[in-house]
Enzyme design. Structure first.
Site, short mmCIF file in Angstrom:
data_model
loop_
_atom_site.label_atom_id
_atom_site.label_comp_id
_atom_site.label_asym_id
_atom_site.label_seq_id
_atom_site.Cartn_x
_atom_site.Cartn_y
_atom_site.Cartn_z
CG HIS A 180 3.67 12.30 -9.35
ND1 HIS A 180 3.66 11.24 -8.48
CD2 HIS A 180 3.87 13.40 -8.61
CE1 HIS A 180 3.83 11.69 -7.24
NE2 HIS A 180 3.96 13.00 -7.30
CE1 TYR B 282 1.17 3.12 -9.42
CE2 TYR B 282 -0.50 1.61 -8.61
CZ TYR B 282 -0.15 2.84 -9.12
OH TYR B 282 -1.12 3.80 -9.32
N PRO C 153 -8.81 -0.34 -7.60
CG PRO C 153 -8.27 0.04 -5.38
CD PRO C 153 -9.07 -0.85 -6.25
CE LYS D 86 -6.74 4.66 -16.50
NZ LYS D 86 -5.85 5.69 -15.97
CE1 TYR E 275 -1.15 4.48 -12.62
CE2 TYR E 275 -0.40 6.70 -13.13
CZ TYR E 275 -0.75 5.73 -12.20
OH TYR E 275 -0.71 6.01 -10.85
P1 RFL Z 1 -19.02 8.14 -4.53
O1 RFL Z 1 -17.77 8.87 -4.21
O2 RFL Z 1 -19.26 6.83 -3.90
O3 RFL Z 1 -20.23 9.13 -4.15
C1 RFL Z 1 -21.56 8.70 -4.13
C2 RFL Z 1 -22.33 9.56 -3.16
O4 RFL Z 1 -23.70 9.15 -3.15
C3 RFL Z 1 -24.15 9.09 -1.80
N1 RFL Z 1 -25.28 8.17 -1.69
C4 RFL Z 1 -26.57 8.57 -1.66
N2 RFL Z 1 -27.11 9.79 -1.70
C5 RFL Z 1 -28.46 9.86 -1.63
N3 RFL Z 1 -29.26 8.77 -1.51
C6 RFL Z 1 -28.74 7.54 -1.45
N4 RFL Z 1 -29.54 6.46 -1.32
C7 RFL Z 1 -27.34 7.40 -1.53
N5 RFL Z 1 -26.49 6.33 -1.53
C8 RFL Z 1 -25.26 6.81 -1.63
C9 RFL Z 1 -22.93 8.66 -1.01
O5 RFL Z 1 -23.02 9.00 0.35
C10 RFL Z 1 -21.82 9.42 -1.73
O6 RFL Z 1 -21.60 10.69 -1.18
O7 RFL Z 1 -19.21 7.93 -6.10
P2 RFL Z 1 -18.78 8.89 -7.32
O8 RFL Z 1 -19.19 10.32 -7.07
O9 RFL Z 1 -19.24 8.19 -8.53
O10 RFL Z 1 -17.18 8.93 -7.31
C11 RFL Z 1 -16.44 7.77 -7.58
C12 RFL Z 1 -15.12 7.77 -6.80
O11 RFL Z 1 -15.39 8.04 -5.44
C13 RFL Z 1 -14.36 6.44 -6.94
O12 RFL Z 1 -14.46 5.94 -8.26
C14 RFL Z 1 -12.86 6.58 -6.60
O13 RFL Z 1 -12.68 6.90 -5.25
C15 RFL Z 1 -12.10 5.28 -6.92
N6 RFL Z 1 -10.68 5.32 -6.52
C16 RFL Z 1 -9.74 5.95 -7.32
N7 RFL Z 1 -10.11 6.59 -8.44
C17 RFL Z 1 -9.19 7.27 -9.20
O14 RFL Z 1 -9.56 7.83 -10.25
N8 RFL Z 1 -7.86 7.37 -8.82
C18 RFL Z 1 -7.41 6.77 -7.69
O15 RFL Z 1 -6.23 6.93 -7.37
C19 RFL Z 1 -8.35 6.00 -6.90
N9 RFL Z 1 -7.96 5.39 -5.76
C20 RFL Z 1 -10.27 4.70 -5.34
C21 RFL Z 1 -8.89 4.75 -4.98
C22 RFL Z 1 -11.18 4.03 -4.50
C23 RFL Z 1 -10.73 3.42 -3.36
N10 RFL Z 1 -11.68 2.75 -2.56
C24 RFL Z 1 -11.95 3.10 -1.22
C25 RFL Z 1 -12.58 1.83 -3.19
C26 RFL Z 1 -8.43 4.14 -3.83
C27 RFL Z 1 -9.34 3.44 -3.04
C28 RFL Z 1 -8.81 2.75 -1.81
C1 PHB Z 2 -4.06 6.84 -3.79
O1 PHB Z 2 -3.18 7.70 -3.62
O2 PHB Z 2 -5.00 6.70 -3.01
C2 PHB Z 2 -3.95 5.93 -4.95
C3 PHB Z 2 -2.99 6.17 -5.91
C4 PHB Z 2 -2.87 5.31 -7.01
C5 PHB Z 2 -3.72 4.23 -7.11
C6 PHB Z 2 -4.70 4.00 -6.15
C7 PHB Z 2 -4.81 4.85 -5.06
O3 PHB Z 2 -3.58 3.39 -8.15
#
Ligand code: RFL
Ligand code: PHB
Length: 406
Positions: A79, A208, A300, A304, A392
């Site tokens: 994009h 957005y 989110p 980032k 971004y």
């Molecule tokens: P995770 O993905 O939470 O993985 C951690 C893992 O550790 C396990 N765990 C354990 N394992 C062993 N013993 C324990 N006691 C444990 N406790 C937990 C868990 O089961 C899991 O498998 O962390 P990690 O690897 O640091 O990754 C981080 C990302 O997942 C997170 O930052 C992103 O998803 C945030 N996020 C976004 N990030 C972006 O860069 N771009 C995006 O567009 C974006 N959109 C989002 C998002 C997060 C969202 N939510 C749900 C908060 C959109 C949303 C809605």
């Molecule tokens: C997503 O596609 O899940 C998404 C995209 C952009 C954001 C957050 C989440 O800023």
């Protein structure tokens, strides 16, 4: 299916098989460093979590470096910009033009995780899934350990280092003595209700939305799969939101053209996520090093979280390479400072973009007017647009070096 034979000794024990833990495992493998991953959930559960969608160039490069970028380049969507909708008018943020040619990749976290899992399985590296009662100990010594229970048996893994990649609710950060850690936190007074559906995305780029009814985001996973979000009160439960109610509310927050083109269908997944800004300092305690959501959370809005996790892991892999290949602790010693400057920059942007795009229940008329003025300034200032765009697409990898090392 996954190799779950429990070893007793490794160089790096990784707690958590989310994107941070899996990517670290892959980078370490390529550097000839032995690592075991211990994960609380099953592989299917980890794959079922629908989260991030946008990858920065730095993250794409890192996935290539880890040897897992092939499918991303085939199936991911590059994009060159995104839209911001305010008062019925869409404004395009031309990332490509404003940053001198940069773009972002729309490729779901689920797919990144799947690619990393498949690569790990193909090489036969050890991941212990469904480990219960995981605990860590002795990370203030030269020989830390990770313990867990599986199939009724206790296991103990000794290692040189523990990488705490176990997310915000994990045990690694919680195991650090309270006096050794400073936590900064801001909880926002709303959440995001997300819906995934096999429908054609409403627009070819992300939108957005700041509407009088609250924030909305139109995102996507492919040309036939959409991901949408709505700002909702924290008191809302996902069961209250039928698919029809979601689509109706989204339509009301869009401009007439988008509302008319909105393709609706049954949800594949629907969930509510709270929004939080959080940083734990430092990110290293003796031989325990935290990475990703275990150390910091961003709302989110700025996309980032996953990208920050990836750069932490890049620095962590470099630190371990220096330790094992050059017998130097410099990388481990500087790890926290190196990460934190970047982390705070992403925290700032994510907080700012969240403040700009959401309706705040307690901001009052003054707060509302100031937000409108900020948006008006943004849409009419090349400098302000450039600032949004450069944040971004993400900071270059070398950012923070001089601050950490100087
Ligand atoms: P995770 O993905 O939470 O993985 C951690 C893992 O550790 C396990 N765990 C354990 N394992 C062993 N013993 C324990 N006691 C444990 N406790 C937990 C868990 O089961 C899991 O498998 O962390 P990690 O690897 O640091 O990754 C981080 C990302 O997942 C997170 O930052 C992103 O998803 C945030 N996020 C976004 N990030 C972006 O860069 N771009 C995006 O567009 C974006 N959109 C989002 C998002 C997060 C969202 N939510 C749900 C908060 C959109 C949303 C809605
Ligand atoms: C997503 O596609 O899940 C998404 C995209 C952009 C954001 C957050 C989440 O800023």
């Amino acid at each position: 299916m996954y190799n779950s034979t429990a070893p007793k000794r490794t160089q790096v024990a990784i707690v958590g098989a989310g994107p941070a833990g899996l990517l670290l495992g892959q980078l370490l493998h390529r550097a000839g460093i032995d690592a075991v991953i211990v994960e609380r959930q099953s592989a299917d559960y980890v794959l079922g979590r629908i989260r991030a969608g946008v990858l920065e160039q730095v993250t794409m490069d890192l996935l290539d470096e880890a040897g897992v970028g092939r499918r991303m380049h085939q199936e991911g969507l590059l994009h060159a910009g995104f839209d911001m909708l305010f008062k019925g008018q869409r404004h395009r943020i031309d990332l490509n033009h404003l940053t001198g040619g940069q773009q972002v990749m729309v490729y779901g976290q689920t797919e990144v995780t799947r690619d990393l899992m498949d690569a790990r399985q193909a090489i036969g590296l050890t991941t212990i899934y469904e480990a219960q009662d995981v605990s860590i100990d002795d990370f203030d010594s030269q020989l830390p350990c990770v313990r867990w229970r599986k199939d009724g048996q206790m296991h103990e893994l000794r290692c040189d280092f523990i990488a705490g990649c176990d997310g915000f609710h994990g045990i690694c950060r919680a195991s650090v003595p309270a006096g050794a850690i400073t936590e900064y936190e801001k909880v926002y007074p709303f959440g995001w209700l997300g819906l995934l559906a096999d429908t054609r995305p409403v627009h070819h780029e992300l939108i957005y939305v700041n509407s009088a009814r609250g924030f909305a985001l139109c995102s996507q996973r492919s040309q036939t799969r959409s991901r949408y979000y709505l700002q909702v009160p924290l008191s809302d439960r996902v069961e209250q939101w039928s698919d029809t109610a979601f689509w109706d509310e989204l339509r009301l927050r869009l401009d007439p053209q988008a509302a008319e083109h909105l393709d609706t269908g049954p949800s594949l997944e629907k969930s509510i996520a709270p929004l939080r800004s959080f940083v734990a300092e430092p990110m290293r305690f003796g031989r325990l090093l935290l990475a990703g959501d275990a150390a910091h959370i961003v709302p989110p809005t700025g996309a980032k979280g996953l990208n920050l996790a990836a750069t932490d892991v890049k620095y962590l892999a470099q630190a371990f390479c220096q330790f094992y290949q050059e017998h130097s602790t410099a990388g481990v010693d500087h790890y926290s400072d190196r990460c934190l400057r970047r982390v705070w920059r992403a925290e700032r942007f994510s907080w700012w973009f969240t403040s700009l795009m959401h309706r705040f229940p307690d901001s009052g008329e003054m707060g509302q007017k100031l937000q409108e003025a900020e948006l008006d300034y943004l849409f009419h200032s090349q400098a302000a647009l450039q600032s949004v765009a450069e944040n971004y697409v993400g900071l270059p990898l070398g950012f923070g070096e001089s601050a950490a090392l100087g």
